[in-house]
Design a protein around this motif. Structure first.
Motif, PDB file in Angstrom:
ATOM      1  N   PHE A   1       8.433   9.020  11.890  1.00  0.00           N
ATOM      2  CA  PHE A   1       9.422  10.094  11.881  1.00  0.00           C
ATOM      3  C   PHE A   1      10.761   9.513  11.449  1.00  0.00           C
ATOM      4  O   PHE A   1      11.208   8.514  11.994  1.00  0.00           O
ATOM      5  CB  PHE A   1       9.573  10.704  13.279  1.00  0.00           C
ATOM      6  N   LYS A   2      11.411  10.168  10.510  1.00  0.00           N
ATOM      7  CA  LYS A   2      12.707   9.721   9.985  1.00  0.00           C
ATOM      8  C   LYS A   2      13.834  10.519  10.637  1.00  0.00           C
ATOM      9  O   LYS A   2      13.695  11.714  10.872  1.00  0.00           O
ATOM     10  CB  LYS A   2      12.779   9.954   8.468  1.00  0.00           C
ATOM     11  N   LYS A   3      14.945   9.851  10.889  1.00  0.00           N
ATOM     12  CA  LYS A   3      16.197  10.489  11.308  1.00  0.00           C
ATOM     13  C   LYS A   3      16.053  11.374  12.543  1.00  0.00           C
ATOM     14  O   LYS A   3      16.525  12.500  12.575  1.00  0.00           O
ATOM     15  CB  LYS A   3      16.787  11.305  10.152  1.00  0.00           C
TER      16      LYS A   3
ATOM     17  N   CYS B   1      14.384  -0.394  13.659  1.00  0.00           N
ATOM     18  CA  CYS B   1      15.797  -0.763  13.596  1.00  0.00           C
ATOM     19  C   CYS B   1      16.434  -0.138  12.360  1.00  0.00           C
ATOM     20  O   CYS B   1      15.758   0.145  11.385  1.00  0.00           O
ATOM     21  CB  CYS B   1      15.946  -2.283  13.523  1.00  0.00           C
ATOM     22  N   GLY B   2      17.733   0.026  12.438  1.00  0.00           N
ATOM     23  CA  GLY B   2      18.454   0.548  11.279  1.00  0.00           C
ATOM     24  C   GLY B   2      19.555   1.491  11.703  1.00  0.00           C
ATOM     25  O   GLY B   2      19.688   1.832  12.876  1.00  0.00           O
ATOM     26  N   ALA B   3      20.340   1.923  10.732  1.00  0.00           N
ATOM     27  CA  ALA B   3      21.465   2.808  11.003  1.00  0.00           C
ATOM     28  C   ALA B   3      20.977   4.159  11.532  1.00  0.00           C
ATOM     29  O   ALA B   3      21.540   4.711  12.468  1.00  0.00           O
ATOM     30  CB  ALA B   3      22.288   3.002   9.745  1.00  0.00           C
ATOM     31  N   GLU B   4      19.917   4.684  10.916  1.00  0.00           N
ATOM     32  CA  GLU B   4      19.349   5.945  11.383  1.00  0.00           C
ATOM     33  C   GLU B   4      18.044   5.647  12.092  1.00  0.00           C
ATOM     34  O   GLU B   4      17.272   4.798  11.672  1.00  0.00           O
ATOM     35  CB  GLU B   4      19.124   6.880  10.204  1.00  0.00           C
TER      36      GLU B   4
END
Length: 92
Positions: A74-76, A18-21
């Motif tokens: 993995f980010k973004k 969860c989160g904005a990105e």
């Protein structure tokens, strides 16, 4: 082999954080994790490593963290299609 086939061969499950990105948590199948990690470490650039247990990596425009336990964060990443593309590139 297409992206979907590769994902099915190596990946036990994928979770969305969860989160904005969007972050995706990928868990490798236990019997495939060493092979998958070796392929990823061969193709991705190691930015930092902690005792060969945690690897901060980059591949193209993507940064991610690989754990010796067989988990990758993995980010973004935009969506699962983009995730599958990156995973298939790394695991081919």
């Amino acid at each position: 082999m297409n992206a979907e086939t590769i994902v099915q061969e190596y990946i036990a499950r994928i979770e969305e954080a969860c989160g904005a990105e969007k972050d995706f948590i990928v868990h490798f199948k236990y019997d495939k994790k060493d092979e998958a990690m070796a392929k990823i470490l061969k193709k991705a650039k190691v930015e930092k490593t902690v005792a060969k247990i945690i690897f901060d990596l980059t591949y193209g425009n993507f940064s991610f963290r690989l754990y010796a336990t067989g988990k990758v964060i993995f980010k973004k990443i935009k969506d699962k299609n983009e995730l599958y593309k990156v995973l298939s590139d790394l695991l081919l």
